[in-house]
Design a protein around this motif. Structure first.
Motif, PDB file in Angstrom:
ATOM      1  N   ASP A 208       0.839  -1.204   0.000  1.00  0.00           N
ATOM      2  CA  ASP A 208       0.000   0.000   0.000  1.00  0.00           C
ATOM      3  C   ASP A 208       0.874   1.254   0.000  1.00  0.00           C
ATOM      4  O   ASP A 208       0.583   2.237  -0.708  1.00  0.00           O
ATOM      5  N   THR A 209       1.940   1.221   0.791  1.00  0.00           N
ATOM      6  CA  THR A 209       2.838   2.379   0.879  1.00  0.00           C
ATOM      7  C   THR A 209       3.573   2.592  -0.442  1.00  0.00           C
ATOM      8  O   THR A 209       3.786   3.743  -0.870  1.00  0.00           O
ATOM      9  N   GLU A 210       3.962   1.514  -1.091  1.00  0.00           N
ATOM     10  CA  GLU A 210       4.620   1.619  -2.399  1.00  0.00           C
ATOM     11  C   GLU A 210       3.703   2.287  -3.421  1.00  0.00           C
ATOM     12  O   GLU A 210       4.133   3.148  -4.204  1.00  0.00           O
ATOM     13  N   ARG A 211       2.442   1.870  -3.409  1.00  0.00           N
ATOM     14  CA  ARG A 211       1.490   2.482  -4.349  1.00  0.00           C
ATOM     15  C   ARG A 211       1.248   3.952  -4.002  1.00  0.00           C
ATOM     16  O   ARG A 211       1.122   4.802  -4.901  1.00  0.00           O
ATOM     17  N   GLU A 212       1.186   4.241  -2.706  1.00  0.00           N
ATOM     18  CA  GLU A 212       0.997   5.624  -2.266  1.00  0.00           C
ATOM     19  C   GLU A 212       2.184   6.479  -2.696  1.00  0.00           C
ATOM     20  O   GLU A 212       2.016   7.624  -3.144  1.00  0.00           O
ATOM     21  N   LEU A 213       3.389   5.918  -2.555  1.00  0.00           N
ATOM     22  CA  LEU A 213       4.590   6.646  -2.951  1.00  0.00           C
ATOM     23  C   LEU A 213       4.627   6.877  -4.455  1.00  0.00           C
ATOM     24  O   LEU A 213       4.978   7.973  -4.918  1.00  0.00           O
ATOM     25  N   ALA A 214       4.272   5.850  -5.207  1.00  0.00           N
ATOM     26  CA  ALA A 214       4.269   5.982  -6.664  1.00  0.00           C
ATOM     27  C   ALA A 214       3.302   7.077  -7.102  1.00  0.00           C
ATOM     28  O   ALA A 214       3.617   7.880  -8.001  1.00  0.00           O
ATOM     29  N   LYS A 215       2.136   7.150  -6.476  1.00  0.00           N
ATOM     30  CA  LYS A 215       1.162   8.186  -6.821  1.00  0.00           C
ATOM     31  C   LYS A 215       1.678   9.570  -6.444  1.00  0.00           C
ATOM     32  O   LYS A 215       1.561  10.535  -7.227  1.00  0.00           O
ATOM     33  N   ALA A 216       2.293   9.696  -5.261  1.00  0.00           N
ATOM     34  CA  ALA A 216       2.817  10.991  -4.825  1.00  0.00           C
ATOM     35  C   ALA A 216       3.937  11.459  -5.746  1.00  0.00           C
ATOM     36  O   ALA A 216       4.022  12.646  -6.108  1.00  0.00           O
ATOM     37  N   GLU A 217       4.818  10.535  -6.130  1.00  0.00           N
ATOM     38  CA  GLU A 217       5.908  10.894  -7.049  1.00  0.00           C
ATOM     39  C   GLU A 217       5.358  11.293  -8.418  1.00  0.00           C
ATOM     40  O   GLU A 217       5.892  12.211  -9.069  1.00  0.00           O
ATOM     41  N   ALA A 218       4.297  10.602  -8.860  1.00  0.00           N
ATOM     42  CA  ALA A 218       3.663  10.963 -10.128  1.00  0.00           C
ATOM     43  C   ALA A 218       3.060  12.355 -10.043  1.00  0.00           C
ATOM     44  O   ALA A 218       3.124  13.142 -11.008  1.00  0.00           O
ATOM     45  N   ASP A 219       2.457  12.691  -8.883  1.00  0.00           N
ATOM     46  CA  ASP A 219       1.882  14.026  -8.696  1.00  0.00           C
ATOM     47  C   ASP A 219       2.968  15.089  -8.764  1.00  0.00           C
ATOM     48  O   ASP A 219       2.788  16.156  -9.381  1.00  0.00           O
ATOM     49  N   VAL A 220       4.123  14.812  -8.123  1.00  0.00           N
ATOM     50  CA  VAL A 220       5.243  15.754  -8.173  1.00  0.00           C
ATOM     51  C   VAL A 220       5.727  15.949  -9.606  1.00  0.00           C
ATOM     52  O   VAL A 220       5.964  17.087 -10.074  1.00  0.00           O
ATOM     53  N   GLU A 221       5.848  14.850 -10.309  1.00  0.00           N
ATOM     54  CA  GLU A 221       6.336  14.915 -11.684  1.00  0.00           C
ATOM     55  C   GLU A 221       5.368  15.693 -12.579  1.00  0.00           C
ATOM     56  O   GLU A 221       5.784  16.457 -13.451  1.00  0.00           O
ATOM     57  N   GLN A 222       4.074  15.485 -12.327  1.00  0.00           N
ATOM     58  CA  GLN A 222       3.060  16.197 -13.112  1.00  0.00           C
ATOM     59  C   GLN A 222       3.151  17.702 -12.875  1.00  0.00           C
ATOM     60  O   GLN A 222       3.099  18.505 -13.832  1.00  0.00           O
ATOM     61  N   VAL A 223       3.304  18.101 -11.619  1.00  0.00           N
ATOM     62  CA  VAL A 223       3.427  19.528 -11.300  1.00  0.00           C
ATOM     63  C   VAL A 223       4.724  20.094 -11.868  1.00  0.00           C
ATOM     64  O   VAL A 223       4.760  21.204 -12.430  1.00  0.00           O
ATOM     65  N   ARG A 224       5.811  19.309 -11.740  1.00  0.00           N
ATOM     66  CA  ARG A 224       7.097  19.766 -12.252  1.00  0.00           C
ATOM     67  C   ARG A 224       7.038  19.968 -13.767  1.00  0.00           C
ATOM     68  O   ARG A 224       7.567  20.966 -14.305  1.00  0.00           O
ATOM     69  N   ALA A 225       6.380  19.022 -14.464  1.00  0.00           N
ATOM     70  CA  ALA A 225       6.282  19.120 -15.926  1.00  0.00           C
ATOM     71  C   ALA A 225       5.466  20.350 -16.338  1.00  0.00           C
ATOM     72  O   ALA A 225       5.826  21.072 -17.286  1.00  0.00           O
ATOM     73  N   ARG A 226       4.390  20.602 -15.594  1.00  0.00           N
ATOM     74  CA  ARG A 226       3.555  21.767 -15.939  1.00  0.00           C
ATOM     75  C   ARG A 226       4.316  23.059 -15.666  1.00  0.00           C
ATOM     76  O   ARG A 226       4.245  24.026 -16.458  1.00  0.00           O
ATOM     77  N   ALA A 227       5.049  23.111 -14.564  1.00  0.00           N
ATOM     78  CA  ALA A 227       5.827  24.313 -14.251  1.00  0.00           C
ATOM     79  C   ALA A 227       6.889  24.549 -15.319  1.00  0.00           C
ATOM     80  O   ALA A 227       7.159  25.704 -15.712  1.00  0.00           O
ATOM     81  N   ALA A 228       7.504  23.453 -15.821  1.00  0.00           N
ATOM     82  CA  ALA A 228       8.527  23.586 -16.859  1.00  0.00           C
ATOM     83  C   ALA A 228       7.921  24.143 -18.145  1.00  0.00           C
ATOM     84  O   ALA A 228       8.523  24.998 -18.815  1.00  0.00           O
TER      85      ALA A 228
END
Length: 245
Positions: free
Chosen positions: A60-80
């Motif tokens: 469960d924690t692995e999936r939670e981490l994967a989602k959080a990292e995906a959220d960060v990447e999505q925000v980072r990509a939009r900011a770029a």
């Protein structure tokens, strides 16, 4: 019932053999390894459940981490992308101003999400440690269980070998005892807790340990040598020998 004195004495030999078989059966049932195996099995079962639960939590924690990292990447990509548009200077001053505000908001959002990622990573490390710890304990409990089972099985083999030898001795003795006497002995043994025949030693029945009064003892003495005498107290076959009073 009548039986030759020699055949009655053979009942004592048979009784001794049967008592030995009972002792071996009791020893087999009472091995300390049985309690060890029960405890080790309970520990192993409990640890297995804990490992499964810990692995589920880690998943469960692995999936939670994967989602959080995906959220960060999505925000980072939009900011770029927004930064590229801002750097290109394309758009009205109002649009460029809005891009600056959005980039600032995205930076704040990215920072918050990265904090979440760090918190989840800490929980992930804890979950992995928990799984590793419980897995090691489970592996140890497996070794403990297998060792106890091995000791039990070795004891079983030793006891069973003794049982087979004693059974062969029993067959030899039982084969020369008259069938009707053997049948009575077997029935009484089942009724009297494993002892169907007992010696009359001096004045006492060795089956129930009761001493006979003189009058009762005289009645027993008066019986023919081949008479199958029963103890009036316990009902067992009372075998008279040279040591009887």
């Amino acid at each position: 019932m009548n039986a030759a004195p020699a055949d009655q004495i053979r009942l004592l030999d048979l009784q001794a053999i049967d008592s030995r078989l009972d002792q071996l059966a009791h020893r087999r049932r009472s091995l300390p390894e049985h309690a060890e195996i029960d405890q080790a099995t309970a520990d192993h079962t409990a640890l297995t459940s804990l490992v499964v639960a810990a692995q589920a939590q880690q998943g469960d924690t692995e999936r939670e981490l994967a989602k959080a990292e995906a959220d960060v990447e999505q925000v980072r990509a939009r900011a770029a992308r927004n930064q590229q548009r801002l750097d290109s200077g394309t758009g009205s001053p109002k649009d460029l101003e809005n891009l600056q505000h959005e980039i600032a908001s995205l930076a704040k959002r990215q920072g918050d999400l990265e904090e979440v990622v760090l918190e989840i990573m800490e929980r992930m490390e804890s979950a992995q440690g928990r799984v590793a710890e419980l897995t090691a304990r489970l592996e140890h409990s497996t070794v403990v269980l297998r060792e106890a089972e091995g000791r039990r099985d070795a004891s079983f083999a030793e006891i069973d070998a003794d049982v087979e030898k004693v059974k062969r001795d029993r067959e030899t003795v039982a084969a020369v005892i008259p069938a009707d006497l053997l049948k009575l002995y077997t029935r009484l043994r089942e009724q009297q807790g494993g002892v169907g025949a007992a010696r009359l030693y001096q004045r006492r029945c060795e089956g129930c340990r009761v001493e006979f009064a003189t009058a009762d003892l005289n009645v027993i003495k008066a019986e023919p040598k081949d008479a199958v005498v029963r103890c009036e107290n316990c009902g067992r076959i009372l075998v008279r020998t040279a040591e009887s009073a």
